[in-house]
Design a protein around this motif. Structure first.
Motif, mmCIF file in Angstrom:
data_model
loop_
_atom_site.group_PDB
_atom_site.id
_atom_site.type_symbol
_atom_site.label_atom_id
_atom_site.label_comp_id
_atom_site.label_asym_id
_atom_site.label_seq_id
_atom_site.Cartn_x
_atom_site.Cartn_y
_atom_site.Cartn_z
ATOM 1 N N VAL A 47 42.749 36.325 37.503
ATOM 2 C CA VAL A 47 43.115 36.665 38.881
ATOM 3 C C VAL A 47 41.925 37.405 39.477
ATOM 4 O O VAL A 47 41.446 38.381 38.909
ATOM 5 C CB VAL A 47 44.396 37.517 38.934
ATOM 6 N N LEU A 48 41.449 36.910 40.622
ATOM 7 C CA LEU A 48 40.296 37.520 41.282
ATOM 8 C C LEU A 48 40.706 38.475 42.396
ATOM 9 O O LEU A 48 39.973 39.405 42.724
ATOM 10 C CB LEU A 48 39.394 36.425 41.864
ATOM 11 N N TRP A 49 41.883 38.220 42.971
ATOM 12 C CA TRP A 49 42.366 39.051 44.081
ATOM 13 C C TRP A 49 43.862 38.882 44.194
ATOM 14 O O TRP A 49 44.392 37.790 43.986
ATOM 15 C CB TRP A 49 41.698 38.638 45.387
ATOM 16 N N GLU A 50 44.552 39.980 44.494
ATOM 17 C CA GLU A 50 45.988 39.924 44.746
ATOM 18 C C GLU A 50 46.285 40.827 45.928
ATOM 19 O O GLU A 50 45.750 41.935 46.013
ATOM 20 C CB GLU A 50 46.762 40.390 43.508
ATOM 21 N N SER A 51 47.127 40.354 46.843
ATOM 22 C CA SER A 51 47.473 41.159 48.012
ATOM 23 C C SER A 51 48.292 42.371 47.566
ATOM 24 O O SER A 51 48.937 42.347 46.508
ATOM 25 C CB SER A 51 48.264 40.320 49.018
ATOM 26 N N PRO A 52 48.285 43.450 48.364
ATOM 27 C CA PRO A 52 49.021 44.661 47.993
ATOM 28 C C PRO A 52 50.505 44.397 47.716
ATOM 29 O O PRO A 52 51.088 45.045 46.858
ATOM 30 C CB PRO A 52 48.840 45.581 49.196
ATOM 31 N N ASP A 53 51.120 43.416 48.418
ATOM 32 C CA ASP A 53 52.547 43.132 48.196
ATOM 33 C C ASP A 53 52.763 42.113 47.072
ATOM 34 O O ASP A 53 53.898 41.753 46.768
ATOM 35 C CB ASP A 53 53.221 42.666 49.485
ATOM 36 N N GLY A 54 51.671 41.619 46.461
ATOM 37 C CA GLY A 54 51.785 40.682 45.347
ATOM 38 C C GLY A 54 52.174 39.265 45.726
ATOM 39 O O GLY A 54 52.448 38.436 44.864
ATOM 40 N N ARG A 55 52.195 38.959 47.017
ATOM 41 C CA ARG A 55 52.651 37.639 47.463
ATOM 42 C C ARG A 55 51.521 36.626 47.656
ATOM 43 O O ARG A 55 51.775 35.454 47.902
ATOM 44 C CB ARG A 55 53.486 37.766 48.737
ATOM 45 N N GLN A 56 50.281 37.082 47.582
ATOM 46 C CA GLN A 56 49.115 36.198 47.700
ATOM 47 C C GLN A 56 48.228 36.445 46.484
ATOM 48 O O GLN A 56 47.892 37.599 46.192
ATOM 49 C CB GLN A 56 48.309 36.497 48.973
ATOM 50 N N ILE A 57 47.858 35.377 45.791
ATOM 51 C CA ILE A 57 47.031 35.517 44.590
ATOM 52 C C ILE A 57 45.918 34.481 44.645
ATOM 53 O O ILE A 57 46.162 33.312 44.970
ATOM 54 C CB ILE A 57 47.871 35.293 43.312
ATOM 55 N N ARG A 58 44.708 34.916 44.323
ATOM 56 C CA ARG A 58 43.562 34.007 44.245
ATOM 57 C C ARG A 58 42.935 34.151 42.874
ATOM 58 O O ARG A 58 42.828 35.264 42.353
ATOM 59 C CB ARG A 58 42.532 34.343 45.327
ATOM 60 N N GLY A 59 42.499 33.037 42.323
ATOM 61 C CA GLY A 59 41.908 33.127 41.001
ATOM 62 C C GLY A 59 41.297 31.828 40.515
ATOM 63 O O GLY A 59 41.099 30.885 41.279
#
Length: 112
Positions: free
Chosen positions: A33-45
């Motif tokens: 996982v390279l990035w996750e939004s503060p609310d955990g609803r968006q993830i990039r990796g």
């Protein structure tokens, strides 16, 4: 801004498959996982799978294949042949079967 150089060579961490997902072969999944939004609803990796056949139930995902080749069969839908540079959008709830011909690495964005 997030800049990730060397996606093709990035070190990934084991992400064990549920044995019930494996149809044939001995595929191994790794990712990061390279990035996750503060609310955990968006993830990039980055995600990678070695050759074999697996099933999955998808999330809302946009991905771009970095390397490798696979055939993705969507239950009751289309059959996608994917390779380097191809972009795909998967829909939440789609049941898929992935036949991985060559170790596949993708960069992804998932919306939960």
């Amino acid at each position: 801004m997030v800049h990730i150089p060397g996606i093709a060579d990035a070190d990934l961490e084991p992400e064990p498959l549920d044995p019930a997902q494996i149809v044939s072969g001995e595929p191994v999944v790794t990712g990061k996982v390279l990035w996750e939004s503060p609310d955990g609803r968006q993830i990039r990796g980055i995600w990678q799978i070695t050759p074999g056949v697996v099933t999955d139930t998808e999330a809302n995902e946009l991905f771009v294949v970095v390397s490798g080749r696979a055939t993705i069969e969507v239950e009751g839908g289309s059959v996608l042949e994917v390779g380097p540079g191809d972009a795909c959008v998967l829909r939440e709830g789609d049941r898929t079967q992935w036949t991985v011909h060559e170790t596949l690495r993708k960069a992804y964005h998932i919306s939960l």
